[in-house]
Scaffold this motif. Sequence first.
Motif, PDB file in Angstrom:
ATOM      1  N   MET A   1      17.562  25.140 -85.854  1.00  0.00           N
ATOM      2  CA  MET A   1      17.298  23.908 -85.027  1.00  0.00           C
ATOM      3  C   MET A   1      18.819  23.480 -84.250  1.00  0.00           C
ATOM      4  SD  MET A   1      14.122  23.880 -84.937  1.00  0.00           S
ATOM      5  CE  MET A   1      12.632  24.427 -85.904  1.00  0.00           C
ATOM      6  N   GLY A   2      18.670  23.007 -83.230  1.00  0.00           N
ATOM      7  CA  GLY A   2      20.074  22.299 -82.547  1.00  0.00           C
ATOM      8  C   GLY A   2      19.863  21.330 -81.713  1.00  0.00           C
ATOM      9  N   ILE A   3      20.820  20.559 -81.443  1.00  0.00           N
ATOM     10  CA  ILE A   3      20.723  19.691 -80.590  1.00  0.00           C
ATOM     11  C   ILE A   3      20.798  20.037 -79.050  1.00  0.00           C
ATOM     12  CG2 ILE A   3      21.708  17.285 -79.729  1.00  0.00           C
ATOM     13  CD1 ILE A   3      22.730  16.743 -82.704  1.00  0.00           C
ATOM     14  N   VAL A   4      20.224  19.470 -78.214  1.00  0.00           N
ATOM     15  CA  VAL A   4      19.875  20.073 -76.848  1.00  0.00           C
ATOM     16  C   VAL A   4      20.608  19.211 -75.565  1.00  0.00           C
ATOM     17  CG1 VAL A   4      18.171  21.015 -75.297  1.00  0.00           C
ATOM     18  CG2 VAL A   4      17.709  21.025 -77.717  1.00  0.00           C
ATOM     19  N   PHE A   5      21.077  19.536 -74.681  1.00  0.00           N
ATOM     20  CA  PHE A   5      21.750  18.975 -73.615  1.00  0.00           C
ATOM     21  C   PHE A   5      21.431  19.582 -72.399  1.00  0.00           C
ATOM     22  CE2 PHE A   5      24.444  19.244 -77.263  1.00  0.00           C
ATOM     23  CZ  PHE A   5      24.623  18.093 -77.649  1.00  0.00           C
TER      24      PHE A   5
ATOM     25  N   TYR B   1      21.562  22.344 -87.512  1.00  0.00           N
ATOM     26  CA  TYR B   1      21.567  21.454 -88.499  1.00  0.00           C
ATOM     27  C   TYR B   1      20.128  21.447 -89.314  1.00  0.00           C
ATOM     28  CZ  TYR B   1      18.269  18.621 -85.161  1.00  0.00           C
ATOM     29  OH  TYR B   1      17.206  18.083 -84.867  1.00  0.00           O
ATOM     30  N   PHE B   2      19.321  22.348 -88.881  1.00  0.00           N
ATOM     31  CA  PHE B   2      18.192  22.589 -90.012  1.00  0.00           C
ATOM     32  C   PHE B   2      17.644  24.114 -89.730  1.00  0.00           C
ATOM     33  CE2 PHE B   2      13.971  21.771 -91.652  1.00  0.00           C
ATOM     34  CZ  PHE B   2      14.135  21.015 -92.766  1.00  0.00           C
TER      35      PHE B   2
ATOM     36  N   GLN C   1      19.897  12.058 -72.532  1.00  0.00           N
ATOM     37  CA  GLN C   1      21.179  12.768 -72.340  1.00  0.00           C
ATOM     38  C   GLN C   1      21.173  14.041 -73.354  1.00  0.00           C
ATOM     39  OE1 GLN C   1      21.900   9.234 -71.694  1.00  0.00           O
ATOM     40  NE2 GLN C   1      21.151   9.804 -70.028  1.00  0.00           N
ATOM     41  N   ALA C   2      20.360  13.514 -74.435  1.00  0.00           N
ATOM     42  CA  ALA C   2      20.190  14.650 -75.394  1.00  0.00           C
ATOM     43  C   ALA C   2      18.779  14.624 -76.035  1.00  0.00           C
ATOM     44  CB  ALA C   2      21.224  14.458 -76.348  1.00  0.00           C
ATOM     45  N   ILE C   3      18.229  15.691 -76.802  1.00  0.00           N
ATOM     46  CA  ILE C   3      17.131  15.765 -77.555  1.00  0.00           C
ATOM     47  C   ILE C   3      17.415  16.235 -79.021  1.00  0.00           C
ATOM     48  CG2 ILE C   3      14.882  16.677 -77.899  1.00  0.00           C
ATOM     49  CD1 ILE C   3      15.056  17.489 -75.150  1.00  0.00           C
ATOM     50  N   ALA C   4      16.870  15.438 -79.913  1.00  0.00           N
ATOM     51  CA  ALA C   4      17.177  15.865 -81.282  1.00  0.00           C
ATOM     52  C   ALA C   4      15.871  15.420 -82.017  1.00  0.00           C
ATOM     53  CB  ALA C   4      17.914  14.936 -82.227  1.00  0.00           C
ATOM     54  N   ASP C   5      14.964  16.668 -82.042  1.00  0.00           N
ATOM     55  CA  ASP C   5      13.651  16.788 -82.195  1.00  0.00           C
ATOM     56  C   ASP C   5      13.266  18.044 -82.863  1.00  0.00           C
ATOM     57  OD1 ASP C   5      11.159  14.942 -81.940  1.00  0.00           O
ATOM     58  OD2 ASP C   5      10.686  16.633 -80.654  1.00  0.00           O
ATOM     59  N   GLN C   6      13.984  18.426 -83.562  1.00  0.00           N
ATOM     60  CA  GLN C   6      13.638  20.158 -84.408  1.00  0.00           C
ATOM     61  C   GLN C   6      13.514  20.780 -83.309  1.00  0.00           C
ATOM     62  OE1 GLN C   6      13.552  20.824 -88.047  1.00  0.00           O
ATOM     63  NE2 GLN C   6      15.001  19.203 -87.486  1.00  0.00           N
ATOM     64  N   ILE C   7      14.266  21.089 -82.429  1.00  0.00           N
ATOM     65  CA  ILE C   7      13.955  21.936 -81.227  1.00  0.00           C
ATOM     66  C   ILE C   7      14.595  23.390 -81.638  1.00  0.00           C
ATOM     67  CG2 ILE C   7      14.382  22.557 -78.776  1.00  0.00           C
ATOM     68  CD1 ILE C   7      13.003  19.980 -79.382  1.00  0.00           C
ATOM     69  N   ALA C   8      14.015  24.461 -81.813  1.00  0.00           N
ATOM     70  CA  ALA C   8      14.191  25.893 -82.007  1.00  0.00           C
ATOM     71  C   ALA C   8      15.169  26.326 -80.889  1.00  0.00           C
ATOM     72  CB  ALA C   8      13.112  26.622 -82.276  1.00  0.00           C
ATOM     73  N   LYS C   9      16.126  27.026 -81.577  1.00  0.00           N
ATOM     74  CA  LYS C   9      16.851  27.700 -80.410  1.00  0.00           C
ATOM     75  C   LYS C   9      16.170  29.081 -80.136  1.00  0.00           C
ATOM     76  CE  LYS C   9      21.322  26.501 -81.920  1.00  0.00           C
ATOM     77  NZ  LYS C   9      22.521  26.852 -82.481  1.00  0.00           N
ATOM     78  N   THR C  10      15.630  29.244 -78.623  1.00  0.00           N
ATOM     79  CA  THR C  10      15.133  30.478 -78.192  1.00  0.00           C
ATOM     80  C   THR C  10      15.736  31.000 -76.911  1.00  0.00           C
ATOM     81  OG1 THR C  10      13.381  29.428 -76.669  1.00  0.00           O
ATOM     82  CG2 THR C  10      12.897  29.554 -79.182  1.00  0.00           C
TER      83      THR C  10
END
Length: 271
Positions: A226-230, A121-122, A98-107
Amino acid sequence: MKRKYHSLVSIFLLLGVIGILNGCSSKEATSVTDNQVILVGTQNDYPPFAFADENNELVGYDIDVVNEIDKRLDGYTFKFVAIPWDSMFLALESNKIQAIADQIAKTPEREEKYLFTDESYFAAETVIVVKSDRTDILTLEDLEGKTVGALAGDSYTLLLEEHNKKVDNEIILRYSESGNPSEILQDVQTGRIDAYVNDPIMINAVLEKFDLDLQVVGQPIVLDNMGIVFRDDEHGEELKALIDPILKELKEDGTLSELSIKWTGGDYIPE
């Protein structure tokens, strides 16, 4: 009382969870002692952000951030699922996580398809790494005509793919079959590829672990938040609305800075 955090460090455990979910109603599957279970996807080989320790437990900066969110959010229990990079977004889209926390860059491309927390958060740099005896590569333009390791769909590869659209002498991208950044860096060491583009904190952690004779060169190419993804749906909106205020609180009370220093040696928290 919040349940103790548990770590799922095997993709096979994920398959087992999915089997359980298929045999239950949605409400039954997500309720444990009245807490809604949120499965969070991450890698297990991306130090110091998310990796398996000597006990095969997931540890790292991203892991600690989500654990802090878990402590402060009543009614939800967060469990990690280790997933290879090339399966991460597919797992999210199919609701296996239900979510990803893996240093995902906002593009822009990703924000068209998924929801990101407003609070980053980073802040991560993008740099080039080569063998220590290389003197011919310092910039993105220097990579043209050379072979560079890549992971399909990550922000670093997207950067290189976009560069190739604008030039005649393209960067030759060799996509990793394993999806493991550590193996790509070892390919740079052996000379199978000329360079790799990624985050310097992860790169330096891998160089130290495997004693690789590589170096980061030139100036950072870009800076990513970086953000948490849903998923971009009602449940994703609900999770985003719950987690954003907590990330803001973690930023304002200094918790994120403390975790950043703990895992990376520096404060990389965006304003």
